[in-house]
Design a protein around this motif. Sequence first.
Motif, PDB file in Angstrom:
ATOM      1  N   GLU A  75     -17.728 -26.148  23.646  1.00  0.00           N
ATOM      2  CA  GLU A  75     -16.520 -26.710  24.251  1.00  0.00           C
ATOM      3  C   GLU A  75     -16.260 -28.044  23.591  1.00  0.00           C
ATOM      4  O   GLU A  75     -15.359 -28.172  22.762  1.00  0.00           O
ATOM      5  CB  GLU A  75     -16.684 -26.845  25.762  1.00  0.00           C
ATOM      6  CG  GLU A  75     -16.654 -25.512  26.459  1.00  0.00           C
ATOM      7  CD  GLU A  75     -16.518 -25.662  27.964  1.00  0.00           C
ATOM      8  OE1 GLU A  75     -16.448 -24.649  28.648  1.00  0.00           O
ATOM      9  OE2 GLU A  75     -16.489 -26.810  28.446  1.00  0.00           O
ATOM     10  N   ASN A  76     -17.041 -29.005  23.919  1.00  0.00           N
ATOM     11  CA  ASN A  76     -16.858 -30.284  23.242  1.00  0.00           C
ATOM     12  C   ASN A  76     -18.098 -31.149  23.265  1.00  0.00           C
ATOM     13  O   ASN A  76     -17.991 -32.356  23.101  1.00  0.00           O
ATOM     14  CB  ASN A  76     -15.688 -31.061  23.850  1.00  0.00           C
ATOM     15  CG  ASN A  76     -16.019 -31.589  25.238  1.00  0.00           C
ATOM     16  OD1 ASN A  76     -16.808 -31.006  25.960  1.00  0.00           O
ATOM     17  ND2 ASN A  76     -15.409 -32.710  25.613  1.00  0.00           N
ATOM     18  N   LYS A  77     -19.282 -30.580  23.450  1.00  0.00           N
ATOM     19  CA  LYS A  77     -20.482 -31.404  23.529  1.00  0.00           C
ATOM     20  C   LYS A  77     -21.601 -30.896  22.613  1.00  0.00           C
ATOM     21  O   LYS A  77     -21.754 -29.699  22.397  1.00  0.00           O
ATOM     22  CB  LYS A  77     -21.010 -31.458  24.965  1.00  0.00           C
ATOM     23  CG  LYS A  77     -20.133 -32.269  25.923  1.00  0.00           C
ATOM     24  CD  LYS A  77     -20.826 -32.445  27.255  1.00  0.00           C
ATOM     25  CE  LYS A  77     -20.018 -33.332  28.182  1.00  0.00           C
ATOM     26  NZ  LYS A  77     -18.715 -32.760  28.525  1.00  0.00           N
ATOM     27  N   VAL A  78     -22.373 -31.833  22.134  1.00  0.00           N
ATOM     28  CA  VAL A  78     -23.607 -31.543  21.425  1.00  0.00           C
ATOM     29  C   VAL A  78     -24.693 -32.412  22.034  1.00  0.00           C
ATOM     30  O   VAL A  78     -24.431 -33.525  22.495  1.00  0.00           O
ATOM     31  CB  VAL A  78     -23.462 -31.784  19.900  1.00  0.00           C
ATOM     32  CG1 VAL A  78     -23.174 -33.240  19.609  1.00  0.00           C
ATOM     33  CG2 VAL A  78     -24.686 -31.309  19.157  1.00  0.00           C
ATOM     34  N   PHE A  79     -25.917 -31.876  22.075  1.00  0.00           N
ATOM     35  CA  PHE A  79     -27.006 -32.541  22.775  1.00  0.00           C
ATOM     36  C   PHE A  79     -28.205 -32.726  21.852  1.00  0.00           C
ATOM     37  O   PHE A  79     -28.461 -31.891  20.969  1.00  0.00           O
ATOM     38  CB  PHE A  79     -27.438 -31.709  23.984  1.00  0.00           C
ATOM     39  CG  PHE A  79     -26.309 -31.361  24.911  1.00  0.00           C
ATOM     40  CD1 PHE A  79     -25.683 -30.123  24.820  1.00  0.00           C
ATOM     41  CD2 PHE A  79     -25.870 -32.268  25.859  1.00  0.00           C
ATOM     42  CE1 PHE A  79     -24.626 -29.808  25.660  1.00  0.00           C
ATOM     43  CE2 PHE A  79     -24.820 -31.954  26.707  1.00  0.00           C
ATOM     44  CZ  PHE A  79     -24.194 -30.720  26.611  1.00  0.00           C
ATOM     45  N   LEU A  80     -28.925 -33.807  22.078  1.00  0.00           N
ATOM     46  CA  LEU A  80     -30.184 -34.038  21.389  1.00  0.00           C
ATOM     47  C   LEU A  80     -31.257 -34.214  22.458  1.00  0.00           C
ATOM     48  O   LEU A  80     -31.236 -35.180  23.211  1.00  0.00           O
ATOM     49  CB  LEU A  80     -30.120 -35.274  20.497  1.00  0.00           C
ATOM     50  CG  LEU A  80     -31.360 -35.530  19.646  1.00  0.00           C
ATOM     51  CD1 LEU A  80     -31.507 -34.460  18.558  1.00  0.00           C
ATOM     52  CD2 LEU A  80     -31.315 -36.917  19.003  1.00  0.00           C
ATOM     53  N   GLU A  81     -32.164 -33.253  22.534  1.00  0.00           N
ATOM     54  CA  GLU A  81     -33.277 -33.308  23.475  1.00  0.00           C
ATOM     55  C   GLU A  81     -34.453 -33.963  22.778  1.00  0.00           C
ATOM     56  O   GLU A  81     -34.919 -33.477  21.751  1.00  0.00           O
ATOM     57  CB  GLU A  81     -33.671 -31.900  23.916  1.00  0.00           C
ATOM     58  CG  GLU A  81     -32.589 -31.117  24.623  1.00  0.00           C
ATOM     59  CD  GLU A  81     -32.565 -31.398  26.117  1.00  0.00           C
ATOM     60  OE1 GLU A  81     -31.667 -30.871  26.780  1.00  0.00           O
ATOM     61  OE2 GLU A  81     -33.439 -32.134  26.608  1.00  0.00           O
ATOM     62  N   MET A  82     -34.946 -35.046  23.351  1.00  0.00           N
ATOM     63  CA  MET A  82     -36.026 -35.796  22.718  1.00  0.00           C
ATOM     64  C   MET A  82     -37.232 -35.812  23.658  1.00  0.00           C
ATOM     65  O   MET A  82     -37.126 -36.249  24.806  1.00  0.00           O
ATOM     66  CB  MET A  82     -35.573 -37.223  22.415  1.00  0.00           C
ATOM     67  CG  MET A  82     -34.286 -37.281  21.575  1.00  0.00           C
ATOM     68  SD  MET A  82     -33.872 -38.947  21.038  1.00  0.00           S
ATOM     69  CE  MET A  82     -33.560 -39.733  22.604  1.00  0.00           C
TER      70      MET A  82
END
Length: 123
Positions: A75-82
């Motif tokens: 949709e419009n999001k990207v995530f970085l799981e740290m």
Amino acid sequence: QVQLSESGGGLVQAGGSLRLSCAASERTFGVYAMGWFRQAPGKEREFVAAISQYGHDSPFADSVKGRFGISRDYENKVFLEMHSLKPEDTDVYYCAADRNGNGGRFSHEYHYWGQGTQVTVSS
């Protein structure tokens, strides 16, 4: 012109986890590859992770491989799981969009950048 906005940074103890989000200003951002970079004061911007246009490729820097994950919702999001964060992960983290859909390791491949979010990992 795509505008990107990062969130989710903060202060965390070593060994902890954070999830960074990057929201794009348009829903058609699904055509872009997305990347995360980080930069400390006085240092060059460093590649962290990327995800290609359709999510088939997701390279990671060796320094974060096995600890960080990247995903997008189309949709419009990207995530970085740290996870398993270390003090050396302390930096300002930036998301970036590559309109060519590749998602490479070099900052010059990206056309749009967010303002960054600070991540601080205490020892």
